[in-house]
Design an enzyme around this catalytic site. Structure first.
Site, PDB file in Angstrom:
ATOM      1  N   GLN A 121       0.671  -0.925   0.108  1.00  0.00           N
ATOM      2  CA  GLN A 121      -0.303  -0.348   0.047  1.00  0.00           C
ATOM      3  C   GLN A 121       0.886   0.943   0.039  1.00  0.00           C
ATOM      4  O   GLN A 121       0.485   2.175  -0.855  1.00  0.00           O
ATOM      5  CB  GLN A 121      -0.770  -0.369   0.973  1.00  0.00           C
ATOM      6  CG  GLN A 121      -1.664   1.481   1.427  1.00  0.00           C
ATOM      7  CD  GLN A 121      -3.243   1.013   2.299  1.00  0.00           C
ATOM      8  OE1 GLN A 121      -3.214   2.110   3.025  1.00  0.00           O
ATOM      9  NE2 GLN A 121      -2.891   0.202   2.783  1.00  0.00           N
ATOM     10  N   GLU A 172       1.168  -0.867   8.726  1.00  0.00           N
ATOM     11  CA  GLU A 172       0.126  -0.215   9.081  1.00  0.00           C
ATOM     12  C   GLU A 172      -0.083   0.486  10.701  1.00  0.00           C
ATOM     13  O   GLU A 172       0.300   1.578  11.057  1.00  0.00           O
ATOM     14  CB  GLU A 172      -1.168  -0.213   8.599  1.00  0.00           C
ATOM     15  CG  GLU A 172      -2.608   0.959   8.897  1.00  0.00           C
ATOM     16  CD  GLU A 172      -2.117   2.050   8.040  1.00  0.00           C
ATOM     17  OE1 GLU A 172      -1.961   2.987   9.038  1.00  0.00           O
ATOM     18  OE2 GLU A 172      -1.295   2.375   6.933  1.00  0.00           O
ATOM     19  N   ASP A 217       0.664   3.947   6.192  1.00  0.00           N
ATOM     20  CA  ASP A 217       0.888   3.364   4.702  1.00  0.00           C
ATOM     21  C   ASP A 217       0.505   4.787   3.379  1.00  0.00           C
ATOM     22  O   ASP A 217       1.503   5.110   3.043  1.00  0.00           O
ATOM     23  CB  ASP A 217      -0.175   2.435   4.198  1.00  0.00           C
ATOM     24  CG  ASP A 217       0.323   0.780   4.682  1.00  0.00           C
ATOM     25  OD1 ASP A 217       1.717   1.018   4.889  1.00  0.00           O
ATOM     26  OD2 ASP A 217      -0.148  -0.229   5.114  1.00  0.00           O
ATOM     27  N   GLY A 228      -8.819  20.852  19.770  1.00  0.00           N
ATOM     28  CA  GLY A 228      -8.186  22.971  19.305  1.00  0.00           C
ATOM     29  C   GLY A 228      -9.155  24.031  19.585  1.00  0.00           C
ATOM     30  O   GLY A 228      -9.328  22.998  21.619  1.00  0.00           O
ATOM     31  N   GLY A 229      -8.800  24.917  19.220  1.00  0.00           N
ATOM     32  CA  GLY A 229      -9.221  26.146  20.102  1.00  0.00           C
ATOM     33  C   GLY A 229     -10.448  26.211  19.777  1.00  0.00           C
ATOM     34  O   GLY A 229     -10.876  26.567  21.521  1.00  0.00           O
TER      35      GLY A 229
END
Length: 407
Positions: free
Chosen positions: A16, A137, A166, A241-242
């Site tokens: 892959q 993977e 991959d 996050g913010g």
């Protein structure tokens, strides 16, 4: 004319990570010649859903290429490979460390044969202590920071369904190859391009390294976790996050009946109105991001008490109508059947000469002057006559090479 028209890629990749990179180069217009052992890429046979034809594992990673076969252990095979290298712009491989060297083609030898060659290698790890380890993977996810930060706080580390080890590495390899092609225009010289799966996953996890350093200054308030140690914790579906986000349940309560909602500062009032709690927009206990930050779990519980009474598409329309960022959790079945994705050319149907029609993912790279038409992947050795004919190999010799197991 396609963006990479005139560029020939000798594709020695398999499985892959490599094929995902070379397929993208083919989509951009490169002539990608997939060089396979006479028995073919192992994924032609893996996870077959139709007997005795190339598997979807292979077909979905090898569209728009040509295929030749070659036994690199034979002397004539090495001679033919030498000629193939001379005519290539790019060589891509993802064998184990040192495999191409042991075939007799070190970087120095390849440079002698073709000073302009760009030689791209995808490995599991960099040249340090892990260099000779085998990588798959999920091993790349494990050792690149993804698994330790994926899952719920009290649960085990989890792999993501996205193939960041991959295909994620393949995309990084494409960036390096394109940069090398551009630099070659200035220097007239080729160069090595090396990408490690662990490194690519770590790059995709860089926000978690950001938060690892932020831990030195106290708890991560954007995370719903109650306690913090000296490592970034697993935080479920928190955005980290913010702007806080979470996946909330929708009707009728199936495994993918969820919608992911982001609560921006300006979004709280419209959300409060939609969920039937308009008084919370002005309530000092809820009105500001700072006030809500201390009780994110309760905030999303309030939202879920409304969403659970509606299907995710209704919720999507209501929230988007009020400019609230959100997105339904789409199953693989929903994605395959999504009319918008089909119209955009991201979910495409391809006709295969042996298996018939199959569905695959189209090019996510959209260039206005280099449109992509996804075409069927090659059968094993389908282009032997064309490619070896260019090298001056006659039809009689081709037949002999096949009989002798060279191709």
């Amino acid at each position: 004319m396609k963006a990479l028209e005139g560029v020939r890629v000798l594709d020695m990749t398999h499985v892959q990570s490599g094929p995902s990179a070379t397929q993208m180069l083919a989509w951009l217009g490169a002539d990608v010649v997939k060089l396979e052992a006479p028995k073919g890429d192992i994924t032609r046979q893996q996870l077959r859903d139709v007997p005795d034809v190339d598997s979807l594992y292979f077909t979905m990673l090898n569209c728009n290429k040509r295929s030749i076969t070659l036994n690199m252990k034979s002397e004539r095979g090495k001679e033919l490979f030498t000629e193939l290298v001379k005519s290539a712009d790019v060589l891509v491989e993802n064998f184990g460390p040192g495999a191409v060297d042991r075939m007799g083609f070190t970087w120095e030898r390849l440079q002698e044969l073709n000073p302009g060659l760009i030689y791209a290698s995808i490995k599991g790890f960099g040249p340090g202590r892990y260099a000779k380890f085998k990588a798959y993977e999920v091993i790349a996810q494990a050792m690149g920071g993804s698994m330790s930060t994926t899952g719920f706080e009290e649960g085990p580390p989890l792999a993501t369904g996205a193939q960041i080890g991959d295909s994620g590495t393949g995309i990084h390899a494409v960036a390096g190859i394109l940069a090398a092609l551009y630099q070659r225009q200035q220097t007239q010289r080729g160069q090595r391009v090396q990408v490690a799966m662990q490194h690519a996953v770590l790059n995709l996890c860089r926000v978690k390294l950001r938060d690892q350093q932020r831990l030195a200054h106290g708890p991560l308030r954007e995370y719903p976790n109650k306690t913090f140690g000296d490592e970034v914790p697993r935080s479920g579906n928190a955005s980290g996050g913010g702007q806080p986000g979470w996946a909330v349940r929708c009707a009728p309560g199936g495994p993918n009946d969820y919608i992911y909602v982001i609560v921006q500062p300006v979004g709280w009032e419209p959300i409060a109105n939609i969920i039937g709690r308009p008084e919370l927009a002005a309530d000092p206990e809820w009105a500001t991001p700072e006030a809500r930050l201390t009780k994110l779990d309760k905030m999303f519980q309030l939202i879920e008490e409304w969403t659970i009474r509606h299907d995710k598409w209704t919720v999507l329309d209501r929230f988007n109508g009020a400019n609230v960022p959100c997105g339904p959790i789409l199953s693989t079945k929903e994605l395959v059947e999504d009319e918008s994705l089909r119209e955009e050319g991201i979910v495409v149907k391809v006709d295969h000469p042996e298996r018939g029609e199959f569905v695959t993912v189209g090019s996510p790279l959209q260039l206005s002057d280099s449109p992509v038409d996804v075409v069927t992947p090659p059968l094993l050795g389908e282009h032997n006559q064309d490619i070896y004919g260019e090298l001056g190999v006659s039809a009689d010799e081709l037949a002999e090479l096949k009989t002798n197991g060279v191709i």
